[in-house]
Design a protein around this motif. Sequence first.
Motif, PDB file in Angstrom:
ATOM      1  N   GLU A   1      61.635  72.303   7.750  1.00 40.23           N
ATOM      2  CA  GLU A   1      62.818  72.198   6.858  1.00 40.23           C
ATOM      3  C   GLU A   1      63.102  70.494   6.704  1.00 40.23           C
ATOM      4  O   GLU A   1      63.870  70.344   5.624  1.00 40.23           O
TER       5      GLU A   1
ATOM      6  N   LYS B   1      59.345  79.970  12.709  1.00 38.47           N
ATOM      7  CA  LYS B   1      59.989  78.997  12.428  1.00 38.47           C
ATOM      8  C   LYS B   1      61.382  78.382  13.444  1.00 38.47           C
ATOM      9  O   LYS B   1      62.015  77.487  13.608  1.00 38.47           O
TER      10      LYS B   1
ATOM     11  N   VAL C   1      56.786  89.027  -1.106  1.00 40.98           N
ATOM     12  CA  VAL C   1      56.858  90.012  -2.221  1.00 40.98           C
ATOM     13  C   VAL C   1      58.362  89.552  -2.646  1.00 40.98           C
ATOM     14  O   VAL C   1      59.198  89.314  -1.626  1.00 40.98           O
TER      15      VAL C   1
ATOM     16  N   GLY D   1      57.037  75.380   4.657  1.00 46.04           N
ATOM     17  CA  GLY D   1      58.569  75.439   4.772  1.00 46.04           C
ATOM     18  C   GLY D   1      59.200  74.730   3.565  1.00 46.04           C
ATOM     19  O   GLY D   1      58.578  74.296   2.912  1.00 46.04           O
ATOM     20  N   TYR D   2      60.762  74.978   3.621  1.00 44.21           N
ATOM     21  CA  TYR D   2      61.327  74.303   2.560  1.00 44.21           C
ATOM     22  C   TYR D   2      61.181  72.844   2.232  1.00 44.21           C
ATOM     23  O   TYR D   2      61.460  72.499   1.003  1.00 44.21           O
TER      24      TYR D   2
ATOM     25  N   ASN E   1      50.947  89.640   3.740  1.00 40.24           N
ATOM     26  CA  ASN E   1      51.753  90.117   4.954  1.00 40.24           C
ATOM     27  C   ASN E   1      51.382  91.719   5.079  1.00 40.24           C
ATOM     28  O   ASN E   1      51.364  92.204   4.115  1.00 40.24           O
ATOM     29  N   LEU E   2      50.703  92.067   6.319  1.00 33.06           N
ATOM     30  CA  LEU E   2      50.666  93.410   6.433  1.00 33.06           C
ATOM     31  C   LEU E   2      51.741  94.083   7.333  1.00 33.06           C
ATOM     32  O   LEU E   2      52.311  93.315   8.096  1.00 33.06           O
ATOM     33  N   SER E   3      51.719  95.383   7.044  1.00 32.10           N
ATOM     34  CA  SER E   3      52.644  95.930   7.849  1.00 32.10           C
ATOM     35  C   SER E   3      51.811  96.808   8.998  1.00 32.10           C
ATOM     36  O   SER E   3      50.899  97.315   8.463  1.00 32.10           O
TER      37      SER E   3
END
Length: 716
Positions: free
Chosen positions: A677, A641, A499, A695-696, A555-557
Amino acid sequence: MSYSFDDHSVPPHSIRALIVEDEQLCLEATRLLVGQHFTTVDAAETGAAAYARLEAQAYDVVFLDLMLPDASGHEVMEFVRSRHPDTLIIVVSGDSSIEAAIKSLRGGAYDYLRKPYRPEELIKSVRNAVQKLKLRHDNLHYQHRLQQSEQLHRLLVNLSPDLIYTLDTEGRFTYLNDSIGTMLGYAAGELIGQHYSRIVHNEDLELARYRVNERRREGRATRDLELRFTRKEGTASGSNDLPHIVAELSSMGLYRPRPDGSEEFIGSYGVARDISARKQAEATINFQAYHDQLTGLPNRALFRDRLNQALAQAKRQNGLLAVMFLDMDRFKNINDTLGHLIGDSLLQAVGQRIRACLREGDTLARVGGDEFMLLLPSIRARDNAALIASKIRQALQAPFNIEGHELFVTMSIGIAVYPDDGDCMETLTKHADIALYHTKDKGRDGYHFFLHDLNTHLNGRMTMETDLRRGLQREEFEVFYQPQYEVASRRIIGMEALVRWRHPERGMVSPGEFIPIAEDTGLITPLSEQVLQHVCRQTRLWHEMGLPRVSVAVNLSANQIEQPEFVERFMATLLAHRVPVSAIGIEITESMLMRDLEGTIGKLKQLSKLGIEISIDDFGTGYSSLSYLNRLPIDTIKIDKSFVHDIRPSNNGTSIVAGIAAMTRGLNLNLIAEGVETEAQFEYLERIGCHACQGYYLSHPLDASTATRVLGAQAL
Ligand SMILES: Nc1nc2c(ncn2[C@@H]2O[C@@H]3COP(=O)(O)O[C@H]4[C@@H](O)[C@H](n5cnc6c(=O)[nH]c(N)nc65)O[C@@H]4COP(=O)(O)O[C@H]3[C@H]2O)c(=O)[nH]1
C-alpha cells in the motif's frame, strides 16, 4: 411318546358261554334256554373236555354241573378261577343241600341253581350275569377312555412351549411340565418340592412375590406379568445365551370345596411364556427408532426427548444446560470426492472422538448428514460449555486416517444456554442453530454462543443465499483484475482475477461477503465456473487484441478442487476458449491443502504437468508447514498482506517478509508480495530482492475494460 387315539382298542361286546354238563337232556335244555343271550355257546360233557375248552379260550360265563363223570365240579371251578378270574360261573347242580350251595358261592360261583331248575330261574340268572358283564365291560371301556384322555392332557401340557406349573400353599413346586427343561435347563424332578424363588431373577423377587404363587382367581388373577427367570447354571439356550430369560406370567389360586360349602386354598397354578426373543426384537426396533444407524448415536427424536427431560429438571433445580449444534466443515466435499464409504467411516470416527470428550450423562446425537447435536444437561456456568467446545475442537485436531487418506476435520459449533438463550426446546435449538451459522460466517472452525442480534444476521444470510442463486442465473457476477508488477521493472507480469457481484439493489458486493456462503451452499462450483469462463473469454480477447501476454491467476476454493473431474473440467474450459495453459494460473491457500493433502497434491500435480502455474496464496497465515512445499508442484509463493503491512523501514531485512524471501530464493520459487500500500513497503521489498508486488500502491483491482486499457498502455 407315541399314543393311539383309536377308540376301537376297546374290545367289541361279544359274549361266550360254556356249558359243562354230562346229562345230554339237561345240556340241550340249557343251551336252548340261554342260546339267545350269547354270541357263542360251547359245551363239554366231561371234566377233561371242559379243561380242554378252557385251556383254548376264555369264556364270559360257564354253566357248571358239579357232578361230572371224571372230575369234581369244584375242581373245574378252581381251574376256571385260576385261569380266567373274570369268568362268571353259574353252578347248575343236582345237590340240593345248602352246604353245597354255600361251598360253591364261597368258591367263587356267581350263582347257584338247583336241578331241576325252572326255566325262569335260569333265564333270570343269565340275565343278571349278562347285565353284570355289560356293566363290567362299560366300566373297563370308560376307564380306558379316561386313561386315554389323561394321557392326552398330559401330552398337551408337556407339548406346550409354555412353562406350566403348580405350587403348594407355601410356594413350592408340585408340578412342572417338560418345558422347564428347554426354558431353564432343569429336569422337572430337580425343582419339585423347591420354592419358586429358586428360579426367579434376584432383582425380580420383589415383583414376583404373591404373583408367582397367586391366591386370587379370575379377573383379579395375575395376567401377563413380565419377569426374569434364571437358567440353571451352565446351560445356555439357542440364540440367546443370557443367564436368564424374560417370561410373561399368568397365574391364579387353586381351591378345593369343603363339605361346609366354603373353599380351601390348596396352591396356585401358573403359565409362563418365554418372550426373550420378542423382547430382544423390541429392544432392537426401539434402538433403531431412537438411534442413528451409522454411528449408533442417539437420533433427533431421542435427543428431543432427552432435552425435554433435562429442561424439566433444570427448571426444577434452577440449573443451566447447554445445547450445541456441531457441523463438520466441508464434509460434503469429502463425500463427493472420496465417496460415501469413506465419508461414512469418517462420520463414525468423528462421532467416537467427540463422544470421548463427554460425560456419561451428556447426549451426543447425529441429526443430519454431517450435523451433530450435543446436550450438556447440567453445567455450572456458561463457560463450561465453551470448555467442552474447545475440548472437542482440540480432540479433532489430529488427522483421521481413513483407508489410507489422511483427513483433517474442523467443526463449526453454535451454543445456546438455558435459561439465557431460551426456555423451551424449540427456542434453544433454533438459537444454537443461529449461533452455528454465525460461526460459519466467521470463517468456520470455531464456536460461538447465541447472541440476540444474531437473529437479524441469520435472516440476512438466508436472503443472501436466495440472492446468490438468482445472481448466478442472471449472471450478475463480474471479474476484476488486479495487476501484479515486477518490482525491478515495475511492469505488469500477471493479473489476479477477483470476482465481484453487481447486486441489483446493493451495488458492488465484495467476495468476502458471499464466498463463504457460496461454499456452504455448494454454489461455489457454478460460481467458480462462471469466473473461469469470464477469465478465459477476457484472456482470449486480450490475445486477439495483441496485448502483452500476462498470466491471469484465478482463486480456487477447496470445495471446487475436491469435485470429481475438477482437472478435466478446468482444462475443458480453457480448451473451449482456445486459451493456452501458460495464460492461466491458479491460486490456492494453505488451509485448502490441509483438507485432503494427498487428493489435492494429486490434482495439482496433474495441472502442473499440463503447464498451469500454481501459487500459494496468503502464505504464512495458515499451517505454514514447510514440509509440504517440497511435495507440491508450486511455482510462486504469495506472501500475505498482513506481513507486508507489518513492514517498518527500521526492520532492515529482519522481518518475516525478508525470511520468506530468502526461503523462496533457496527453493527457487517466485515471490509475490500482496497488499502493498505504500512506497516505503515497496522500497523495502525491492531492497530484500522480492520479485513481484501487488497492492493498492500500484493498482486496485480493475474492471475488465480498465484492465484492458492498462495493459494496452504497457504495450506502447
Ligand atoms: N487491504 C488491502 N487489500 C488489498 C490490496 N490489494 C488487493 N487487496 C485485496 O486483497 C484480496 C486479495 O485476494 P485474496 O487474498 O486471494 O482473497 C480473495 C479470495 O480469497 C476471495 N476471492 C476473490 N475472488 C474469488 C474467486 O473468483 N474465487 C474464489 N474461490 N475466491 C475468490 O475473496 C478474497 C477477497 O477478495 P477481494 O475482496 O477482492 O480482496 C482482494 C483484493 O482486493 C491492498 O493493497 N490492501
